[in-house]
Design an enzyme around this catalytic site. Structure first.
Site, PDB file in Angstrom:
ATOM      1  N   HIS A 185       5.892  -1.543 -14.347  1.00  0.00           N
ATOM      2  CA  HIS A 185       5.580  -3.087 -14.246  1.00  0.00           C
ATOM      3  C   HIS A 185       5.443  -3.424 -12.781  1.00  0.00           C
ATOM      4  O   HIS A 185       5.477  -4.274 -12.278  1.00  0.00           O
ATOM      5  CB  HIS A 185       6.756  -3.984 -14.580  1.00  0.00           C
ATOM      6  CG  HIS A 185       7.422  -3.690 -15.920  1.00  0.00           C
ATOM      7  ND1 HIS A 185       7.137  -4.154 -16.994  1.00  0.00           N
ATOM      8  CD2 HIS A 185       8.631  -2.954 -16.150  1.00  0.00           C
ATOM      9  CE1 HIS A 185       7.761  -3.889 -18.040  1.00  0.00           C
ATOM     10  NE2 HIS A 185       8.721  -3.072 -17.481  1.00  0.00           N
ATOM     11  N   SER A 309     -19.063   2.568   2.128  1.00  0.00           N
ATOM     12  CA  SER A 309     -19.099   1.277   2.471  1.00  0.00           C
ATOM     13  C   SER A 309     -20.285   1.247   3.406  1.00  0.00           C
ATOM     14  O   SER A 309     -20.639   1.902   4.422  1.00  0.00           O
ATOM     15  CB  SER A 309     -18.181   0.661   3.123  1.00  0.00           C
ATOM     16  OG  SER A 309     -18.685  -0.605   3.478  1.00  0.00           O
TER      17      SER A 309
END
Length: 477
Positions: A185, A309
Site C-alpha cells: 500500500h 533530459s
C-alpha cells in the site's frame, strides 16, 4: 493557409504508424509473418499444398500424384515469393477486387507456365482447375492465418518473450539474497530481497509462456457453409472428411470438424487472452522497476551516452520502461478487441473478422516492442546496495511484526507476560521512527525466553527477510 509539401506523395512511402516507421527495427521480424504480403504468401502456400494433397490422395478422378520435380516447382513459387510477386498480385486484385481470387489466378498462371521449366510432358497445366477446388475463400484464409500466427508466435514473439523472462530470472538469481525494504500500500513493510521480488514476476510470466507454448492452432477446409456441399456434389465417392482432416494436419494444424463458413477463431481469442495477460504482468514489472529506480534501489549506470533530459544534464530517465508501459497498453487494447470480435460471426458468415485480423500484426508489434524495451531497460540497471541498506536502516519499525509474532508464540508456549503483543508493538512503532537501541531495549524488557530474546536482539531490518533468498530456487521448477 501555409502551403506545405504533401508528405503522402513522397516515395518511398512514409509510414503512417510508428511500428512501420520509428520502431521498424524492433518489429521487422513480424513482417515475415503478419504483413499483408505474408498473408498472400501464406495463401499461395495453402493453395499449393491443396493441389499437392488432392493429387497425392487421388481425391479427384483423372489425376495422379505429382512428380517430385512438379512438387518442387510449385513449392518454389512460395519459397521465392517476393517483391515481383507482390506487385503482380496487387495488379490482379485491382481487376478481381477479391484478394483470394487474385491468388487463385496467380497460381493458375504458374501452372500454365510450368512446361517452360519442367518440359512439355508435365501435367501441371491440365490441373489448373484443382487450384482452389471446392474451396471457399475462408478455407484458404483460416488456414493461412493459422500458419501465419503460429509462425509469428513460435519464431518471433515466444523467443523474445522467453529471452526476457530468462534475463529477469538471471537477475533474480543474482540478487536472491540482496535485502530490500518492501512497500505494501505504498507503506514500509516486511523486508524481502530484490531477487525474490523479481522472481515473483518471472514466475508469473513463465506461467503465461507455458500457456502460449501449449496453444493449438486450428484450421478447417469444408466449403462455403462447412457442409462439404461442393466437394460431395463434385466427387461423391471421396471421403472428404478424411481428406480435409489429413490436409489440415499436414499443415501442422489442429483440425476443426464443425464450423460455419469460417473457422470459429476461438483459438485466436484464447491465444490473445494469454498474450494480453503476459503483457499486463510485464506492465506490472515495468511500473515496479520504474518505482524502484525512483527510490534509488536501481542505478541506471549503463548507456550513459544517451540524453536523459533535453534541459537537465544530470537526468537518466527510465524511458525504456515508460515506453514499454504505453506499448503494452496499446497491444492489450488490440488483443482484447480481437478476442472479443473474432468469436462472433452472424449466422454462417460476416466480414468483421476480415478487417480485424489485419490488425494482428500491430497487436503483436506493440507487445514485441515493449519486450525489447524492457530487456534493454533491465540491461542498463545495477542494483544499488547502499541505497537499499540505508532505506532498511531508516525503518526499524518493520521489526514490530517479528517481535509481536515471537511474543504470541512464547505466550502460547506458557511464558508469562506476553499479553497484548500486537497492541504493545503498535504503541511502540506506529506513527514514529524507532532505531536499533529502541528495539533492543524493548525486547529485553519483555521477559522472553533467553533463546528468543537473543535471536530478536540480533535481528535487523536487513536480516529480517525470512527465506526469501531460498524461494528464488522455485524458478527452476
Amino acid at each position: 493557409m501555409t502551403s506545405w509539401t504533401a508528405l503522402a506523395d513522397i516515395t518511398p512511402a512514409i509510414a503512417l504508424g510508428p511500428l512501420d516507421g520509428r520502431y521498424r527495427g524492433a518489429v521487422a521480424p513480424l513482417v515475415d509473418h503478419l504483413s499483408e504480403a505474408a498473408l498472400n504468401r501464406a495463401r499461395v502456400h495453402v493453395e499449393v499444398e491443396w493441389v499437392i494433397h488432392l493429387t497425392d490422395q487421388g481425391a479427384v478422378p483423372g489425376t495422379s500424384p505429382l512428380t517430385d520435380a512438379e512438387k518442387a516447382y510449385l513449392r518454389d513459387v512460395v519459397a521465392t515469393f517476393g517483391a515481383t510477386e507482390i506487385a503482380e498480385l496487387a495488379e490482379t486484385e485491382r481487376v478481381t477486387v477479391h484478394d483470394v481470387k487474385a491468388v487463385e489466378y496467380f497460381l493458375k498462371k504458374r501452372l500454365a507456365d510450368a512446361p517452360a521449366a519442367l518440359g512439355a510432358d508435365t501435367q501441371l497445366p491440365a490441373l489448373s482447375e484443382l487450384v482452389h477446388f471446392a474451396c471457399t475463400s475462408e478455407d484458404i484464409n483460416n488456414l493461412s492465418y493459422s500458419v501465419m500466427v503460429r509462425g509469428a508466435v513460435n519464431d518471433v514473439w515466444l523467443p523474445a518473450a522467453s529471452a526476457l523472462v530468462e534475463q529477469l530470472s538471471g537477475m533474480a538469481r543474482e540478487n536472491a539474497a540482496q535485502p530490500m525494504l518492501s512497500r505494501t500500500h505504498g507503506q514500509t513493510a516486511t523486508p524481502t530481497t530484490v531477487g525474490k521480488e523479481l522472481a515473483v514476476l518471472a514466475h508469473r510470466l513463465k506461467r503465461q509462456l507455458r500457456r502460449v507454448e501449449a496453444q493449438e492452432f486450428l484450421g478447417k477446409l469444408n466449403g462455403a457453409t462447412g457442409t462439404y456441399g461442393a466437394h460431395v456434389a463434385a466427387v461423391p465417392g471421396t471421403d472428404w472428411v478424411a481428406v480435409s482432416k489429413s490436409f489440415v494436419e499436414h499443415l501442422g494444424l489442429t483440425w476443426n470438424p464443425l464450423t460455419t463458413q469460417i473457422e470459429s477463431h476461438d483459438w485466436q481469442a484464447e491465444l490473445y487472452a494469454d498474450m494480453a495477460r503476459f503483457n499486463r504482468i510485464l506492465h506490472n514489472l515495468a511500473t515496479d522497476v520504474w518505482t524502484y529506480i525512483s527510490l534509488g534501489y536501481f542505478a541506471q549506470v549503463r548507456g550513459q551516452g544517451t540524453v536523459g533530459s533535453s534541459t537537465m544534464p544530470h537526468k537518466v530517465n527510465p524511458i525504456r520502461f515508460e515506453n514499454a508501459e504505453a506499448n503494452l497498453e496499446l497491444s492489450c487494447a488490440l488483443l482484447d478487441t480481437l478476442g472479443a470480435t473474432l468469436v462472433t460471426s452472424r449466422m454462417q458468415r460476416d466480414l468483421t473478422d476480415s478487417t480485424s485480423q489485419r490488425n494482428i500484426g500491430p497487436a503483436f508489434g506493440h507487445s514485441l516492442l515493449a519486450i525489447s524495451n524492457v530487456a534493454k531497460g533491465l540491461d542498463g540497471l545495477d542494483v544499488n546496495p547502499t541505497a537499499l541498506a540505508a532505506d532498511l536502516d531508516a525503518n526499524w519499525e518493520v521489526l514490530g511484526e517479528p517481535i509481536q509474532s515471537a511474543m504470541r508464540a512464547a505466550g502460547i508456549a506458557g511464558t508469562p507476560g506476553m499479553e497484548n503483543p500486537y497492541e504493545r508493538l503498535k504503541d511502540l512503532t506506529r506513527g514514529r521512527r524507532i532505531g536499533a537501541d529502541d528495539v533492543v531495549v524493548f525486547v529485553k524488557s519483555l521477559g522472553l525466553p533467553a533463546d528468543v530474546e537473543a535471536r530478536l536482539v540480533l535481528l535487523t531490518p536487513e536480516t529480517y527477510t525470512g527465506i526469501a533468498a531460498d524461494l528464488v530456487a522455485f524458478l527452476d521448477d
